[in-house]
Design a protein around this motif. Structure first.
Motif, PDB file in Angstrom:
ATOM      1  N   TYR A 386      34.775 -23.236  40.566  1.00 25.50           N
ATOM      2  CA  TYR A 386      35.374 -24.166  39.850  1.00 25.50           C
ATOM      3  C   TYR A 386      35.072 -25.628  39.872  1.00 25.50           C
ATOM      4  N   GLN A 387      34.587 -25.726  41.060  1.00 21.59           N
ATOM      5  CA  GLN A 387      33.747 -27.086  41.173  1.00 21.59           C
ATOM      6  C   GLN A 387      32.600 -27.361  40.305  1.00 21.59           C
ATOM      7  N   TRP A 388      31.733 -25.944  40.027  1.00 23.44           N
ATOM      8  CA  TRP A 388      30.687 -25.991  39.152  1.00 23.44           C
ATOM      9  C   TRP A 388      31.199 -26.191  37.664  1.00 23.44           C
ATOM     10  N   THR A 389      32.288 -25.505  37.389  1.00 22.43           N
ATOM     11  CA  THR A 389      32.984 -25.483  35.974  1.00 22.43           C
ATOM     12  C   THR A 389      33.306 -26.842  35.536  1.00 22.43           C
ATOM     13  N   ILE A 390      34.036 -27.643  36.540  1.00 23.48           N
ATOM     14  CA  ILE A 390      34.275 -29.004  36.176  1.00 23.48           C
ATOM     15  C   ILE A 390      33.372 -29.679  36.089  1.00 23.48           C
ATOM     16  N   LEU A 391      32.186 -29.682  36.600  1.00 20.44           N
ATOM     17  CA  LEU A 391      31.027 -30.357  36.485  1.00 20.44           C
ATOM     18  C   LEU A 391      30.455 -30.334  35.301  1.00 20.44           C
ATOM     19  N   ALA A 392      30.214 -28.786  35.050  1.00 16.51           N
ATOM     20  CA  ALA A 392      29.434 -28.422  33.611  1.00 16.51           C
ATOM     21  C   ALA A 392      30.248 -28.950  32.494  1.00 16.51           C
ATOM     22  N   PHE A 393      31.650 -28.909  32.510  1.00 13.16           N
ATOM     23  CA  PHE A 393      32.471 -29.521  31.608  1.00 13.16           C
ATOM     24  C   PHE A 393      32.149 -31.040  31.254  1.00 13.16           C
ATOM     25  N   PHE A 394      32.047 -31.654  32.410  1.00 15.71           N
ATOM     26  CA  PHE A 394      31.801 -33.090  32.445  1.00 15.71           C
ATOM     27  C   PHE A 394      30.289 -33.292  31.844  1.00 15.71           C
ATOM     28  N   LEU A 395      29.365 -32.540  32.131  1.00 13.15           N
ATOM     29  CA  LEU A 395      27.995 -32.823  31.391  1.00 13.15           C
ATOM     30  C   LEU A 395      28.283 -32.455  30.059  1.00 13.15           C
ATOM     31  N   HIS A 396      28.917 -31.240  29.560  1.00 14.38           N
ATOM     32  CA  HIS A 396      29.020 -31.105  28.474  1.00 14.38           C
ATOM     33  C   HIS A 396      29.593 -32.123  27.488  1.00 14.38           C
ATOM     34  N   ALA A 397      30.615 -32.845  28.056  1.00 17.04           N
ATOM     35  CA  ALA A 397      31.439 -33.651  27.267  1.00 17.04           C
ATOM     36  C   ALA A 397      30.753 -34.760  27.187  1.00 17.04           C
ATOM     37  N   GLY A 468      25.515 -24.260  30.679  1.00 19.64           N
ATOM     38  CA  GLY A 468      26.415 -23.342  31.469  1.00 19.64           C
ATOM     39  C   GLY A 468      26.029 -22.361  32.115  1.00 19.64           C
ATOM     40  N   LEU A 469      24.898 -21.770  31.478  1.00 22.51           N
ATOM     41  CA  LEU A 469      24.248 -20.580  32.026  1.00 22.51           C
ATOM     42  C   LEU A 469      23.619 -20.794  33.364  1.00 22.51           C
ATOM     43  N   ALA A 470      22.954 -22.040  33.413  1.00 19.44           N
ATOM     44  CA  ALA A 470      22.013 -22.411  34.629  1.00 19.44           C
ATOM     45  C   ALA A 470      23.135 -22.677  35.719  1.00 19.44           C
ATOM     46  N   VAL A 471      24.288 -23.413  35.374  1.00 19.49           N
ATOM     47  CA  VAL A 471      25.324 -23.479  36.497  1.00 19.49           C
ATOM     48  C   VAL A 471      25.885 -22.204  36.747  1.00 19.49           C
ATOM     49  N   SER A 472      25.842 -21.192  36.014  1.00 23.54           N
ATOM     50  CA  SER A 472      26.630 -19.816  36.506  1.00 23.54           C
ATOM     51  C   SER A 472      25.596 -19.400  37.480  1.00 23.54           C
ATOM     52  N   LEU A 473      24.287 -19.330  37.175  1.00 28.80           N
ATOM     53  CA  LEU A 473      23.159 -18.961  38.039  1.00 28.80           C
ATOM     54  C   LEU A 473      23.522 -19.369  39.245  1.00 28.80           C
ATOM     55  N   LEU A 474      23.779 -20.824  39.225  1.00 28.94           N
ATOM     56  CA  LEU A 474      23.544 -21.471  40.923  1.00 28.94           C
ATOM     57  C   LEU A 474      24.912 -21.088  41.564  1.00 28.94           C
ATOM     58  N   ARG A 475      25.874 -20.723  40.820  1.00 32.92           N
ATOM     59  CA  ARG A 475      27.036 -20.070  41.279  1.00 32.92           C
ATOM     60  C   ARG A 475      26.876 -18.846  42.434  1.00 32.92           C
ATOM     61  N   LEU A 476      25.800 -18.157  41.555  1.00 32.81           N
ATOM     62  CA  LEU A 476      25.435 -16.797  42.433  1.00 32.81           C
ATOM     63  C   LEU A 476      25.046 -17.201  43.922  1.00 32.81           C
TER      64      LEU A 476
END
Length: 724
Positions: A386-397, A468-476
């Motif tokens: 969820y930390q990555w998701t919030i940062l990804a949303f901030f980057l997208h916005a 978003g995909l790059a962030v998802s891969l970092l989560r792994l």
């Protein structure tokens, strides 16, 4: 309801023709639509119906009988339902995306499957986030690892109880959330006797599949935590069975046409119902197993395995989104290119927005709940996914804002040149006193032409799914944002905390803005005109991807319009259908439903219509040029479309017919449908007026001379057809 009018031979009035007006999104009250102070409802109910002026105001100056169809409350209706749309917004957008599929059969089928899988993933993510609050935060952290602040440290008297019992009891919260979601998804406006889209049986199958997936992922979350310290034979069997249920749900959605194929309906319906029943039974068995298992649990800051479940849910989501974007962009690259919204590209953009909002809402729910309960103290921060998701949303916005600003600046010169060419042609002789006014009009035309650049913006935004995909891969790799920033960029971890706080605050502000927007859009007419378009357009399409999306009001509005038109043609010599903006879409679909005997007495006038400029491009498989030509043929080309260069939404449907354009093909009746209106009519104030003629833009303008002239022309065509 009968309006009480006698047969047409006995009626007063010059031509005995009804002018039926249908407003656009977030329409005004019937008094304003009809331009009369005294109006009465002659059919329908409080949510939508038909209205007529009373007394001497019943007819227009042309002698036509006035009537209006007001449908504006069908998409919203009550504050409670309007607010529910806020929480269902990602589901609604994922459902709209499936209707944006390209016209190609192969690409269209692939887009449909991917949109439905994305919609299923949104339901999964919804359950995972609720489980994050109930199981990870409350049951594991607050009542076990590190007590939260009072009174959350003694929730339901479970403090001091064994871990399995705490998890089983608090798992009732996600189960209640699933029930609440299903309850919202079953609400719908009063259906017509002959619905526009017969999709309700498919919605039932989708609902069963989504409920099954929701229970399966909840069970998997509990079983993953239980087996982290060692699995028994029974827990391993339960784990495998729940994983199989999830795979079956995805499989039912992955076969193109399976849910829609008429021959397979009974089989698929039974299969979906059985899978849902099995998932509920497995969840009950899982709760009992976890509650009664007295073995020791592993020691960890968060619920064992929860980060992994969240990681895979988010990674699956982004993988599906990238696949959808790639398929749509590939189709777009092989298709036609025009200087407007590219056809079929909206599916990727709208799905990306739905995924972004769903991820942001889920992450912020867990993040803000942890702060409220005091469950993320010391080194026990929010779950890394969820930390990555919030940062990804901030980057997208941030990227979206930069893209819009850059595109506005880059396109301004070309839009201004095109607008200047239009206004120079419309106003060739400009006095010095009118120079300032000419510049204002040119600016309005340039703003309206921004819609022609949305295609480039859509392509770029769809490509942002790679972030978003790059962030998802970092989560792994189980790397937190702080570790990545410190290891690869040499920045302090505090910078990440600041980014997380800003991102979380941004998501909270978005939710607050949507909630306030939902209230004010229902309570305040002027505000509703600006933001109500989201609700009205989003709830126009039926549920074909997400069963918990808001129901479609078109299933009532369009058949209701068709039935009323049929009644009016039985009592009058003809009906002139006048549709503004989205009202023109409702009327076009209603015309397609009319029987031949009724179509002979119908004419169509559209103005500010987005039928081609937006709908044919956003929904090319359902509202394309062939369908629009069929509408024209149904009314025997008694159709006029009025449009203005200053209108950012409406436009021409078949041909611009601008001055200087090549002459239309006389053999093609569609080329005579569109009529461009100069806007404004003049630059300076006439001797009889106090103010200069306004720039109408998307304003309906039923009292404008050009509109009334079009009404008289179409009324004359109806009389000629009737032999009158």
């Amino acid at each position: 309801m009968d309006d009480g009018s006698p047969p047409h031979r006995e009626r007063a009035g010059q031509h005995d023709i009804v002018e039926l007006r249908v407003h656009g999104v977030s329409g005004a009250r019937p008094e304003k639509i009809l331009g009369r102070a005294h109006v009465t409802q002659v059919s329908g109910d409080r949510s939508g119906g038909f209205h007529r002026p009373v007394g001497s105001d019943a007819t227009a100056p042309d002698g036509l009988t006035l009537e209006a169809y007001r449908w504006g409350d069908l998409p919203s209706g009550t504050v409670a339902r309007t607010l529910s749309l806020v929480f269902l917004l990602p589901f609604m957008l994922s459902n709209v995306a499936v209707w944006m599929r390209p016209t190609s059969r192969r690409s269209g089928a692939g887009v449909t499957v991917l949109c439905r899988l994305i919609a299923l993933n949104l339901t999964v993510l919804y359950v995972v986030s609720i489980a994050g609050v109930a199981l990870d935060l409350l049951a594991w952290r607050c009542l076990g690892v590190l007590p939260c602040r009072a009174p959350f440290d003694t929730v339901a008297g479970l403090d001091g109880r064994q871990v399995g019992l705490r998890l089983a009891v608090l798992a009732l919260l996600p189960i209640a959330a699933i029930g609440f979601l299903r309850l919202l998804g079953t609400r719908r406006p009063r259906p017509a006797g002959n619905p526009l889209w017969a999709v309700e049986p498919m919605v039932g199958r989708l609902r069963a599949i989504h409920v099954a997936a929701a229970f399966a992922v909840l069970s998997l979350t509990l079983l993953t935590a239980r087996t982290a310290g060692g699995a028994t034979a029974w827990t391993a069997v339960l784990l495998a069975l729940n994983a199989a249920v999830l795979l079956v749900c995805a499989g039912l959605l992955s076969v193109p046409g399976m849910l829609d194929r008429a021959a397979a309906k009974p089989t698929v319906t039974r299969a979906a119902s059985i899978v849902a029943a099995v998932a509920v039974a497995l969840s009950a068995a899982t709760l009992l197993t976890v509650a009664l298992d007295e073995r020791a649990w592993p020691s960890s800051e968060g619920l064992p395995g929860y980060d992994g479940v969240t990681n895979w849910a988010l990674l699956s989501q982004m993988t599906l989104l990238v696949a959808l974007s790639g398929l749509v962009l590939w189709h777009h690259g092989r298709g036609e290119r025009r200087n407007a919204l590219p056809r079929g590209l909206g599916a990727a953009v709208v799905a990306a927005i739905a995924v972004g909002l769903a991820g942001a809402f889920s992450a912020d729910l867990v993040y803000q709940s942890g702060d409220l309960l005091g469950g993320y103290r010391g080194d026990a921060g929010p779950p890394v996914p969820y930390q990555w998701t919030i940062l990804a949303f901030f980057l997208h916005a941030a990227a979206g804002v930069v893209l819009c600003a850059a595109l506005t600046l880059l396109s301004s010169r070309r839009r201004w040149r095109a607008a200047a060419a239009i206004t120079d042609r419309d106003f060739p002789a400009v006095t010095p006193a009118a120079v300032g006014r000419l510049r204002q009009v040119t600016k309005a035309v340039a703003r309206a032409r921004f819609a022609e650049w949305l295609g480039l913006l859509a392509v770029t935004y769809a490509a942002l799914a790679l972030i978003g995909l790059a962030v998802s891969l970092l989560r792994l790799f189980d790397l937190s944002p702080a570790q990545v920033v410190r290891r690869f960029f040499g920045l302090p971890a505090g910078s990440v905390d600041m980014g997380l706080t800003m991102g979380s605050t941004l998501v909270a502000l978005v939710v607050l803005a949507l909630l306030l927007g939902g209230v004010f859009a229902y309570r305040t007419a002027w505000f509703r005109r600006h933001v109500g378009i989201l609700w009205d357009l989003g709830t126009f399409w039926p549920r074909a991807a997400h069963p918990f999306a808001p129901p479609s009001y078109a299933d009532r509005a369009v058949p209701e319009l068709a039935d009323r038109i049929t009644q009016l043609t039985e009592r009058h010599r003809g009906v002139l259908l006048c549709g503004h903006s989205h009202g023109s879409v409702l009327l076009a679909l209603a015309v397609l439903r009319l029987p031949p005997r009724v179509r002979q007495r119908v004419a169509l006038l559209t103005y500010g219509s987005p039928l081609d400029r937006l709908y044919a491009r956003l929904f090319p498989a359902y509202l394309n040029e062939d369908v629009l030509r069929k509408v024209g043929e149904r009314v025997e080309w008694r159709w006029l479309n009025l449009w203005r260069d200053t209108d950012p939404i409406g436009g021409w449907i078949f041909a611009a017919n601008r001055p200087g354009d090549p002459p239309p093909d006389p053999a093609d009746p569609a080329s005579r449908v569109d009529r461009r209106l100069r806007d404004p009519q003049d630059l300076l104030t006439s001797p009889m007026e106090r103010r200069p003629p306004p720039v109408r833009g998307h304003h309906p303008g039923e009292s404008d001379p050009q509109f009334r002239a079009a009404v008289r022309e179409l009324a004359g065509r109806l009389l000629d057809t009737d032999g009158g």
